[in-house]
Design a protein around this motif. Structure first.
Motif, PDB file in Angstrom:
ATOM      1  N   TYR B  47       0.817  -1.212   0.000  1.00  0.00           N
ATOM      2  CA  TYR B  47       0.000   0.000   0.000  1.00  0.00           C
ATOM      3  C   TYR B  47       0.854   1.266   0.000  1.00  0.00           C
ATOM      4  N   ILE B  48       2.084   1.148   0.514  1.00  0.00           N
ATOM      5  CA  ILE B  48       2.989   2.303   0.440  1.00  0.00           C
ATOM      6  C   ILE B  48       3.360   2.533  -1.028  1.00  0.00           C
ATOM      7  N   GLY B  51       0.647   4.035  -3.042  1.00  0.00           N
ATOM      8  CA  GLY B  51       0.213   5.377  -2.656  1.00  0.00           C
ATOM      9  C   GLY B  51      -1.059   5.410  -1.833  1.00  0.00           C
ATOM     10  N   HIS B  52      -1.454   4.270  -1.279  1.00  0.00           N
ATOM     11  CA  HIS B  52      -2.628   4.297  -0.393  1.00  0.00           C
ATOM     12  C   HIS B  52      -2.257   4.824   0.980  1.00  0.00           C
ATOM     13  N   MET B  53      -1.009   4.546   1.364  1.00  0.00           N
ATOM     14  CA  MET B  53      -0.556   4.966   2.687  1.00  0.00           C
ATOM     15  C   MET B  53       0.888   5.428   2.601  1.00  0.00           C
ATOM     16  N   THR B  54       1.286   6.196   3.620  1.00  0.00           N
ATOM     17  CA  THR B  54       2.699   6.518   3.768  1.00  0.00           C
ATOM     18  C   THR B  54       3.286   5.508   4.754  1.00  0.00           C
ATOM     19  N   TYR B  55       4.607   5.519   4.857  1.00  0.00           N
ATOM     20  CA  TYR B  55       5.236   4.642   5.844  1.00  0.00           C
ATOM     21  C   TYR B  55       4.690   4.940   7.238  1.00  0.00           C
ATOM     22  N   ASN B  57       1.814   5.862   8.168  1.00  0.00           N
ATOM     23  CA  ASN B  57       0.487   5.268   8.356  1.00  0.00           C
ATOM     24  C   ASN B  57       0.544   3.779   8.712  1.00  0.00           C
TER      25      ASN B  57
END
Lengths: 468, 448
Positions: B47-48, B51-55, B57
């Motif tokens: 997901y990183i 682009g769903h989340m940043t590290y 998150n």
């Protein structure tokens, strides 16, 4: 290795997940033209209102619709659609979103305190105003028109984006319906028929003057309709809200009916990940929202006491309170900050930190409701999608991985945590209140975390399954 | 007595152990990791990239959590364990003493000695460092090849797909993941993979990775002799315990660190949990090495109990697992064999849309249900565990199937169609679905 190095270059390069098709470019281009004409209309809207309406709001909406259809319906499959959210300059805190925040904030400042500067735009919506209200537009009608168009167009986008999820489709259709009908058309038509302008979807304390004696007097003067409105306002605020919240949780209002919620769930959907998830923010939230509730309750009480005493005892005190509240909370907080900060703090800043209606609904949801988010916790992989996309900044994962029901005053029941979960861990439900709290109802921690020593049934199961 | 507990590895197993040791005791706790300053969710790596989340998150706990709970975090690489002196030697020369040591070092990607497997642009996906490599290795490329039709393989395919990078996906089996999934399910997922414009090549393996003049990948040659031009090769043919650093120590290592049912190694006060542990005598039907998120969690809690004075055997309970294949969620409960087993019947229903399917396997002799697969339909683990433990029969399970549903509100429920499928195949049977989804029904099923 420094973890801060993860993806520094992308932040400069933009969004690697996007390759714009020509139709998307067309949609974006038309919206851009619409914005340009909106600017021109600000100076010259009065010259040819209908033409400017079509060129500005018309092109803006058309562009948005074309873009959404192409991106969500044509290009992407039905499923979770968050590719590139953390890369795109439009959805992470960036130069662009800060610009946008200032632009929106500035628009509210002009709207509230310098409406004269918006004269061209106000005249542009005259044709709509004459058609549905039978009179010329003012800045509030301009605002209502913009607001409703935003909810409808971005609601359309949300429906396409979440088209694999029936809860999201129905819920989005609901906020679009209530905004268009109860918050835009009906108040307008009431004016057309010389009735008091009234919003059936807002109650005290969000619409705080709906429980002010002055409002009652004013409404009742207009006869039968007005008396009905007074009764509606009182019954909904003190009976409808608790009863509906008992059965469905806060969500029946905050993410199904309310206009503020409606704008957040549609136009603001793209920024939901920007909400602050920290424990500190949660603390600030509880202090702020309950202070606002105390403030408006005190103000309302003072207004009533003052009226009963004919102003003899308190003099101008209650008016001072209500003016201060109106300026600080009613205008500055709910409008300027509440919507203006969408692109940098997520769309629920007002709902989370300020709204006194949300405060009441939240207390009811916490202590007197059948609503909860249940967890199928054994399947949780602690990935964090749920927390990331919670617009209220709830650390959903903290509950999910522990197997605890999520019962938080702030949860508006938008259902996006359950939508983005890749493992089917979360479910929004209404159910018996027994055992709703404190203990994981369905997945006791012991069942997933604790070894079962000498559990006979388990041994039998193993034999059955693996020895044949 | 207060002990000095040192944990190597800050993944889910090590961190769960740390959390529960803190919960049960006042021991001093130190967690050493080479990979990251803080615990993050490895399962979220994809997901990183997408682009769903940043590290940030992906961290389940805020950074203040560790200090508040008196869990000391050390960034470092353990080069050797001196079991007699109870000392760890870190790269750079630092020495850490311990009273109790927990090894939770996880896995690393497995490669099979293909020619060219160490070229630039060839990699697995396990760690944060791998993710960073993948970021570099896939920038601006024209095609990626993924080798291995398992869970990480399809994740990598989805990752590249999210960035509009064309993917060729080499799968050894006749359909996707049919070394685990029955043929119908595998075929359905294969179709779904192709719907996402992935060039899926079944019954095809990697033979050789080709290099360009700079020592980077320029293509692969498959077992069918075809050449595929690509600039990236994702190797997802499994993982193996990360135990290299113990080779010189007195701790017994086979594939993984050998442990008993208490996670005790052959050396006193040294335990091993998570992906890196290998059970000396795995119970029948259990793999000797468990590489799952939830088993890591269970290992961590079990070992914490033992270390804190309540010696506790490990018991995983009724098997379950889940995954997501592009848009289709998958859950499995109990044991579903990929090939029909003697003495078992299988009820399979698939929606014509190819995005929903249910399989329930049961014993022919007495109808006792042994396992189930769900695709595009969420079910409750606790209900299924309860049914499987109790040995519920197929008729009972079908009639109550709606109660286990865990889909969002307003979703169409397909359990009725599964029951209809069963009735159709068994003339004379007229089972009906007794409940739909709901808190109350689920609770009844768990508590009976």
């Amino acid at each position: 290795m420094s973890l801060n190095r993860v993806y520094p270059s992308i932040q400069i390069a933009g969004d690697p997940t996007v390759s714009m098709s020509s139709v998307e470019k067309l949609g974006a281009g038309l919206s851009g033209l619409g914005l340009l004409f909106l600017l021109v209309a600000g100076f010259a809207g009065q010259a040819s209102p209908i033409l400017f309406l079509v060129l500005s709001l018309g092109l803006l909406s058309l562009g948005g619709v074309i873009f959404s259809v192409e991106r969500y319906l044509k290009k992407r499959s039905a499923g979770v659609n968050n590719n590139g959210v953390m890369f795109a300059p439009s959805t992470r805190r960036s130069f662009l979103t800060w610009n946008l925040a200032i632009l929106i904030t500035g628009f509210y400042v002009l709207l509230y305190w310098f409406p004269g500067t918006l004269e061209g735009l106000i005249r542009m919506v005259d044709p709509i105003s004459y058609t549905i209200r039978g009179k010329a537009a003012d800045q509030w009608f301009l605002y209502g028109t913009f607001y409703t168009v935003a909810v409808l167009v971005m609601g359309f986008r949300a429906i396409l984006k979440y088209r694999h999820n029936r809860y999201q489709i129905i819920r989005t259709a609901s906020v679009m319906f209530f905004q268009l009908l109860l918050a835009f058309l009906i108040p307008a038509i009431l004016i057309m028929f010389q009735k008091p302008e009234f919003y059936f979807s807002y109650f005290w304390p969000l619409k705080y003057d709906y429980f002010f004696p002055g409002t009652f007097d004013y409404l009742e003067q207009s006869g039968g309709w007005g008396i009905f409105m007074v009764r509606w306002a009182v019954v909904m605020a003190f009976v409808g809200v608790p009863v509906l919240t008992y059965f469905f949780g806060k969500r029946w209002y905050c993410s199904w009916v309310c206009g503020c919620g409606g704008l957040a769930e549609t136009a603001g959907d793209q920024w939901r990940q920007l909400s602050d998830k920290s424990m500190k923010a949660w603390k600030v939230e509880r202090w702020m929202i309950h202070s606002v509730l105390a403030f408006i309750t005190l103000t309302t009480a003072l207004v009533w006491v003052n009226t009963w005493q004919g102003g003899a005892l308190l003099g101008d005190l209650s008016q001072g309170f209500s003016k201060t509240y109106g300026f600080l909370i009613g205008m500055a907080f709910s409008g300027v900050i509440g919507v203006g900060f969408y692109p940098v703090m997520g769309a629920r800043v007002w709902c989370r930190f300020g709204c006194p209606q949300a405060a009441i609904l939240g207390l009811l949801q916490k202590y007197f409701s059948r609503f909860r988010i249940t967890t199928n916790s054994a399947q949780c992989i602690s990935c964090g999608n749920c927390s990331t996309y919670c617009e209220m900044g709830i650390d959903v994962r903290a509950y999910a991985q522990r197997g605890e029901n999520i019962i938080r005053a702030s949860c508006v029941g938008c259902g996006v945590c359950a939508n983005v979960c890749p493992r089917g861990v979360l479910s929004l439900e209404n159910g018996p209140t027994e055992g709703r709290y404190n203990q994981p109802v369905l997945v006791p921690e012991s069942a997933i975390m604790m070894p079962r020593r000498g559990d006979k049934k388990n041994e039998e199961w193993r034999e059955r399954t693996f020895t044949s | 007595m207060k002990k000095n507990v040192v944990i190597i590895g800050n993944g889910i197993a090590g961190i769960t152990a740390a959390r529960f040791i803190r919960k049960f005791s006042d021991h001093s706790i130190t967690v050493i990791s080479e990979e990251s300053d803080h615990f993050y969710s490895r399962t979220a790596l994809m997901y990183i990239y997408m682009g769903h989340m940043t590290y940030e998150n992906t961290k389940p706990y805020e950074d203040w959590f560790w200090k508040k709970n008196r869990i000391e975090l050390v960034r470092g690489y353990v080069t050797s364990v001196e079991t007699d002196g109870k000392k760890l030697h870190l790269a750079g020369g630092n020495v850490v003493n311990y009273d109790v040591l927990i090894l939770a070092t996880g896995s690393r990607s497995r490669k099979f000695g293909w020619p060219g497997q160490d070229l630039k642009g060839v990699q697995g996906l396990y760690s944060l460092q791998d993710l960073e490599f993948m970021e570099e290795n896939t920038r601006g490329i024209e095609r990626g090849v993924i080798v291995g039709g398992g869970l990480i393989g399809i994740e990598m395919a989805e990752m590249l797909n999210s960035r509009n990078i064309p993917v060729t996906f080499l799968v050894r089996e006749d359909e996707y993941w049919t070394n685990i999934l029955p043929h119908e399910e595998g075929a359905m997922i294969s179709r779904h993979i192709r719907d996402h414009h992935i060039d899926l090549r079944l019954e095809t393996e990697l033979k050789e990775v080709l290099a360009d003049a700079n020592g980077s990948v320029r293509g692969v040659i498959t077992s069918r002799g075809e050449e595929v031009a690509c600039q990236f090769v994702g190797i997802t043919t499994g993982v193996m315990p990360n135990v290299e650093f113990l080779k010189e120590s007195t701790i017994e290592v086979k594939r993984g660190i050998v442990v008993n049912d208490y996670f005790e190694t052959n050396r006193p006060d040294i335990y091993a949990i998570g992906d890196c542990a290998e059970f000396s005598t795995p119970r029948s039907g259990h793999p000797p090495i468990e590489q799952l998120w939830y088993t890591g969690r269970m290992h961590g809690e079990t070992v914490a109990r033992t270390i804190c004075g309540e010696r506790t055997t490990y018991d995983r309970g009724v098997w379950f697992n889940s995954a997501k294949f592009f848009d289709i969620e998958y859950q499995t409960y109990g044991f579903v064999s990929n090939v029909p087993r003697e003495g078992e019947e299988s009820l399979y229903w698939e929606h014509p849309d190819g995005r929903h399917a249910v399989r329930i396997n049961y014993r022919t002799s007495d109808g006792v249900v042994v396992g189930s697969n769900f695709f595009g339909i969420r079910h409750s683990q606790s209900v299924w565990e309860s049914w499987l433990r109790q040995g519920k029969k197929i008729d009972y399970v079908l009639e109550h199937l709606g109660a286990a549903n865990f889909d969002p509100e307003f979703y169409k429920q397909f359990e009725g169609r599964v029951v209809a499928e069963y009735n159709k195949r068994h003339p004379g049977k007229e089972l009906t679905l007794k409940q739909k989804r709901g808190v109350r029904w689920r609770k009844e099923e768990v508590e009976t």
